[in-house]
Scaffold this motif. Sequence first.
Motif, PDB file in Angstrom:
ATOM      1  N   LEU B 193      -4.560   9.111  -7.873  1.00 37.55           N
ATOM      2  CA  LEU B 193      -5.622   8.165  -7.533  1.00 37.55           C
ATOM      3  C   LEU B 193      -5.727   7.974  -6.029  1.00 37.55           C
ATOM      4  O   LEU B 193      -6.830   7.912  -5.476  1.00 37.55           O
ATOM      5  CB  LEU B 193      -5.350   6.813  -8.214  1.00 37.55           C
ATOM      6  CG  LEU B 193      -5.515   6.786  -9.733  1.00 37.55           C
ATOM      7  CD1 LEU B 193      -4.957   5.496 -10.309  1.00 37.55           C
ATOM      8  CD2 LEU B 193      -6.985   6.947 -10.112  1.00 37.55           C
ATOM      9  N   LEU B 194      -4.585   7.903  -5.368  1.00 40.14           N
ATOM     10  CA  LEU B 194      -4.602   7.746  -3.909  1.00 40.14           C
ATOM     11  C   LEU B 194      -5.301   8.930  -3.252  1.00 40.14           C
ATOM     12  O   LEU B 194      -6.065   8.777  -2.303  1.00 40.14           O
ATOM     13  CB  LEU B 194      -3.171   7.620  -3.367  1.00 40.14           C
ATOM     14  CG  LEU B 194      -2.468   6.272  -3.540  1.00 40.14           C
ATOM     15  CD1 LEU B 194      -1.024   6.371  -3.083  1.00 40.14           C
ATOM     16  CD2 LEU B 194      -3.189   5.181  -2.761  1.00 40.14           C
ATOM     17  N   GLN B 195      -5.042  10.116  -3.791  1.00 43.68           N
ATOM     18  CA  GLN B 195      -5.630  11.300  -3.174  1.00 43.68           C
ATOM     19  C   GLN B 195      -7.112  11.410  -3.491  1.00 43.68           C
ATOM     20  O   GLN B 195      -7.897  11.900  -2.674  1.00 43.68           O
ATOM     21  CB  GLN B 195      -4.865  12.544  -3.617  1.00 43.68           C
ATOM     22  CG  GLN B 195      -3.432  12.517  -3.080  1.00 43.68           C
ATOM     23  CD  GLN B 195      -2.625  13.744  -3.471  1.00 43.68           C
ATOM     24  OE1 GLN B 195      -3.066  14.869  -3.307  1.00 43.68           O
ATOM     25  NE2 GLN B 195      -1.438  13.501  -3.997  1.00 43.68           N
ATOM     26  N   ASN B 196      -7.507  10.943  -4.679  1.00 38.54           N
ATOM     27  CA  ASN B 196      -8.944  10.875  -4.957  1.00 38.54           C
ATOM     28  C   ASN B 196      -9.622   9.923  -3.996  1.00 38.54           C
ATOM     29  O   ASN B 196     -10.751  10.133  -3.569  1.00 38.54           O
ATOM     30  CB  ASN B 196      -9.179  10.393  -6.392  1.00 38.54           C
ATOM     31  CG  ASN B 196      -9.065  11.535  -7.372  1.00 38.54           C
ATOM     32  OD1 ASN B 196      -9.539  12.628  -7.110  1.00 38.54           O
ATOM     33  ND2 ASN B 196      -8.429  11.274  -8.490  1.00 38.54           N
ATOM     34  N   ASP B 197      -8.877   8.877  -3.681  1.00 37.53           N
ATOM     35  CA  ASP B 197      -9.423   7.861  -2.801  1.00 37.53           C
ATOM     36  C   ASP B 197      -9.695   8.430  -1.414  1.00 37.53           C
ATOM     37  O   ASP B 197     -10.588   7.976  -0.708  1.00 37.53           O
ATOM     38  CB  ASP B 197      -8.430   6.690  -2.713  1.00 37.53           C
ATOM     39  CG  ASP B 197      -9.112   5.419  -2.265  1.00 37.53           C
ATOM     40  OD1 ASP B 197     -10.278   5.221  -2.644  1.00 37.53           O
ATOM     41  OD2 ASP B 197      -8.484   4.642  -1.539  1.00 37.53           O
ATOM     42  N   GLU B 199     -10.700  11.477  -0.929  1.00 32.76           N
ATOM     43  CA  GLU B 199     -11.896  12.303  -1.046  1.00 32.76           C
ATOM     44  C   GLU B 199     -13.188  11.489  -1.055  1.00 32.76           C
ATOM     45  O   GLU B 199     -14.171  11.852  -0.434  1.00 32.76           O
ATOM     46  CB  GLU B 199     -11.827  13.143  -2.327  1.00 32.76           C
ATOM     47  CG  GLU B 199     -10.684  14.150  -2.300  1.00 32.76           C
ATOM     48  CD  GLU B 199     -10.510  14.844  -3.630  1.00 32.76           C
ATOM     49  OE1 GLU B 199     -11.320  14.566  -4.540  1.00 32.76           O
ATOM     50  OE2 GLU B 199      -9.583  15.642  -3.775  1.00 32.76           O
ATOM     51  N   SER B 200     -13.144  10.378  -1.806  1.00 29.71           N
ATOM     52  CA  SER B 200     -14.343   9.547  -1.882  1.00 29.71           C
ATOM     53  C   SER B 200     -13.998   8.119  -1.495  1.00 29.71           C
ATOM     54  O   SER B 200     -13.887   7.238  -2.338  1.00 29.71           O
ATOM     55  CB  SER B 200     -14.905   9.576  -3.308  1.00 29.71           C
ATOM     56  OG  SER B 200     -13.891   9.227  -4.229  1.00 29.71           O
ATOM     57  N   ALA B 203     -15.827   4.460  -2.672  1.00 27.16           N
ATOM     58  CA  ALA B 203     -15.757   3.803  -3.970  1.00 27.16           C
ATOM     59  C   ALA B 203     -14.993   2.474  -3.976  1.00 27.16           C
ATOM     60  O   ALA B 203     -15.513   1.488  -4.485  1.00 27.16           O
ATOM     61  CB  ALA B 203     -15.148   4.744  -5.002  1.00 27.16           C
ATOM     62  N   PRO B 204     -13.805   2.428  -3.395  1.00 23.79           N
ATOM     63  CA  PRO B 204     -12.988   1.209  -3.541  1.00 23.79           C
ATOM     64  C   PRO B 204     -13.557  -0.010  -2.852  1.00 23.79           C
ATOM     65  O   PRO B 204     -13.003  -1.087  -2.952  1.00 23.79           O
ATOM     66  CB  PRO B 204     -11.651   1.605  -2.911  1.00 23.79           C
ATOM     67  CG  PRO B 204     -11.967   2.769  -2.047  1.00 23.79           C
ATOM     68  CD  PRO B 204     -13.124   3.465  -2.699  1.00 23.79           C
ATOM     69  N   LEU B 206     -16.028  -1.557  -3.716  1.00 23.58           N
ATOM     70  CA  LEU B 206     -16.687  -2.390  -4.723  1.00 23.58           C
ATOM     71  C   LEU B 206     -15.713  -2.730  -5.850  1.00 23.58           C
ATOM     72  O   LEU B 206     -15.849  -2.247  -6.973  1.00 23.58           O
ATOM     73  CB  LEU B 206     -17.907  -1.679  -5.310  1.00 23.58           C
ATOM     74  CG  LEU B 206     -19.126  -1.593  -4.403  1.00 23.58           C
ATOM     75  CD1 LEU B 206     -20.195  -0.720  -5.033  1.00 23.58           C
ATOM     76  CD2 LEU B 206     -19.672  -2.992  -4.128  1.00 23.58           C
ATOM     77  N   PRO B 207     -14.727  -3.536  -5.553  1.00 24.55           N
ATOM     78  CA  PRO B 207     -13.719  -3.842  -6.577  1.00 24.55           C
ATOM     79  C   PRO B 207     -14.316  -4.657  -7.710  1.00 24.55           C
ATOM     80  O   PRO B 207     -15.279  -5.405  -7.519  1.00 24.55           O
ATOM     81  CB  PRO B 207     -12.672  -4.645  -5.810  1.00 24.55           C
ATOM     82  CG  PRO B 207     -13.406  -5.229  -4.660  1.00 24.55           C
ATOM     83  CD  PRO B 207     -14.511  -4.275  -4.332  1.00 24.55           C
ATOM     84  N   VAL B 208     -13.740  -4.503  -8.866  1.00 22.71           N
ATOM     85  CA  VAL B 208     -14.223  -5.226 -10.040  1.00 22.71           C
ATOM     86  C   VAL B 208     -13.630  -6.624 -10.100  1.00 22.71           C
ATOM     87  O   VAL B 208     -14.153  -7.503 -10.755  1.00 22.71           O
ATOM     88  CB  VAL B 208     -13.848  -4.443 -11.322  1.00 22.71           C
ATOM     89  CG1 VAL B 208     -14.441  -5.096 -12.560  1.00 22.71           C
ATOM     90  CG2 VAL B 208     -14.324  -3.006 -11.202  1.00 22.71           C
ATOM     91  N   ARG B 209     -12.533  -6.781  -9.385  1.00 22.34           N
ATOM     92  CA  ARG B 209     -11.811  -8.043  -9.483  1.00 22.34           C
ATOM     93  C   ARG B 209     -12.662  -9.255  -9.156  1.00 22.34           C
ATOM     94  O   ARG B 209     -13.597  -9.192  -8.368  1.00 22.34           O
ATOM     95  CB  ARG B 209     -10.609  -8.029  -8.546  1.00 22.34           C
ATOM     96  CG  ARG B 209      -9.383  -7.411  -9.192  1.00 22.34           C
ATOM     97  CD  ARG B 209      -8.220  -7.467  -8.246  1.00 22.34           C
ATOM     98  NE  ARG B 209      -8.486  -6.790  -6.994  1.00 22.34           N
ATOM     99  CZ  ARG B 209      -8.725  -7.413  -5.875  1.00 22.34           C
ATOM    100  NH1 ARG B 209      -8.736  -8.725  -5.841  1.00 22.34           N
ATOM    101  NH2 ARG B 209      -8.939  -6.741  -4.796  1.00 22.34           N
TER     102      ARG B 209
END
Lengths: 224, 224
Positions: B193-197, B199-200, B203-204, B206-209
Amino acid sequence: MGPRKTTTRERLITTAAELFWRQGYAQTGVNEIIQQARATSGSFYHFFPAKEDLLMAVIDHMSEKLQVEVFEGSDNTVADPIERLFSVLSAYRRYLAANDFVFGSPLASLAAEVSENHPAVREKLSEFVEGWTSQIEGLLTDAGPRLPVNTDRRVLARFIVNAMEGGVLQARVSRSAAPFDASVTQLRTHFDLLQNDVESPKAPSLPVRSTPRREPPVGDWKAW
Amino acid sequence: MGPRKTTTRERLITTAAELFWRQGYAQTGVNEIIQQARATSGSFYHFFPAKEDLLMAVIDHMSEKLQVEVFEGSDNTVADPIERLFSVLSAYRRYLAANDFVFGSPLASLAAEVSENHPAVREKLSEFVEGWTSQIEGLLTDAGPRLPVNTDRRVLARFIVNAMEGGVLQARVSRSAAPFDASVTQLRTHFDLLQNDVESPKAPSLPVRSTPRREPPVGDWKAW
DNA sequence: GTCTATACCCTGATAGAC
DNA sequence: GTCTATCAGGGTATAGAC
């Protein structure tokens, strides 16, 4: 039930709980417990045939106390399951910080010290940990589609318990809250990432890693 | 240096290391160590003025052994720092599985048992953990842009150590490798997940929290 | 450096009156 | 249920010959 004074049995358990927590089981003598609980040798062995019987009672006592102070002592007005989880972690931190982290995890210390020598104790501690893991797993299940569908709730729950217990241990050894807080901080990041993954589930299909992931054969020791 | 037989001092240390690991420090009597090491009381107290002095030597011995067998015993042909990290975790698992996980973490057990009663021991154990954390932090630093720029390498390193040590503890208590493997599995997900982060990275944002993240004031106990 | 013998204390546990 | 007195055993550590 009317108003009730503390019984000798209760005093023996609560003082032993504190002493075991602080100094360990083996380092705590029966005499020390008796003195501090303002009891006598006769009373002690009337209630507990052997020191180990007291230990079992202490573990029950600690389990209950932790359940009340941490899980139910967390902010249970929080509806969101994930925020509820972090509320529990926060309550745990408060519980530990009340003693400057010096006592460590009440039950993990006992686990490390006596699990091999006393099978019955190990069994009881195992059940306790499983109970906590299941409660956390329950919260994760409640989170439903907030987490990626392929997320193994049980694995994630275990992971959280591990990170917390490990954090407490290092906090005690290093005399600093930093290791514990590192776990909470990084867990928060982990959940943020998991939830982002729900929003854009296509991204993770292109991992950067060079080698394929190996799923460990759970329960099969010697492998990998 | 020519061929050398094992000295009495060495035998005392290695046998004590194993006994402490298996049964704990307090549960292991000096006599037991002496017998099993085929030594005598006179030799023992010649080398170690007190039992605690032996403990200190044992910790040094264990630290060195762990360093050799786990860190250097991992597959160091792996160039990629992140895969190198998981290679170390795998070596650690091999080391523990060789005893069916029953012994637990060699040093964490001692930490839980004696850290409060013997300040010098606590200090030494703290240094050891810090050393491991720093080595892992080094790998994370080597990963460079593979991880998001805002990733605190030290926090992440602590998190990894916590998850592993917690996993070992639960594995011992529950007599199952599952808790340990849960840590490794989820850590792998975390890195994916960190590595996907990387790349894009948009995205993060816009947290859902529902509630804002609180950064814990590290080192400030009683807060939050 | 290694041996034997032993001192001395504190441990968990017991006995029996009340 | 609680008390006092006490036991047997194992704990760490020491002394002094070799």
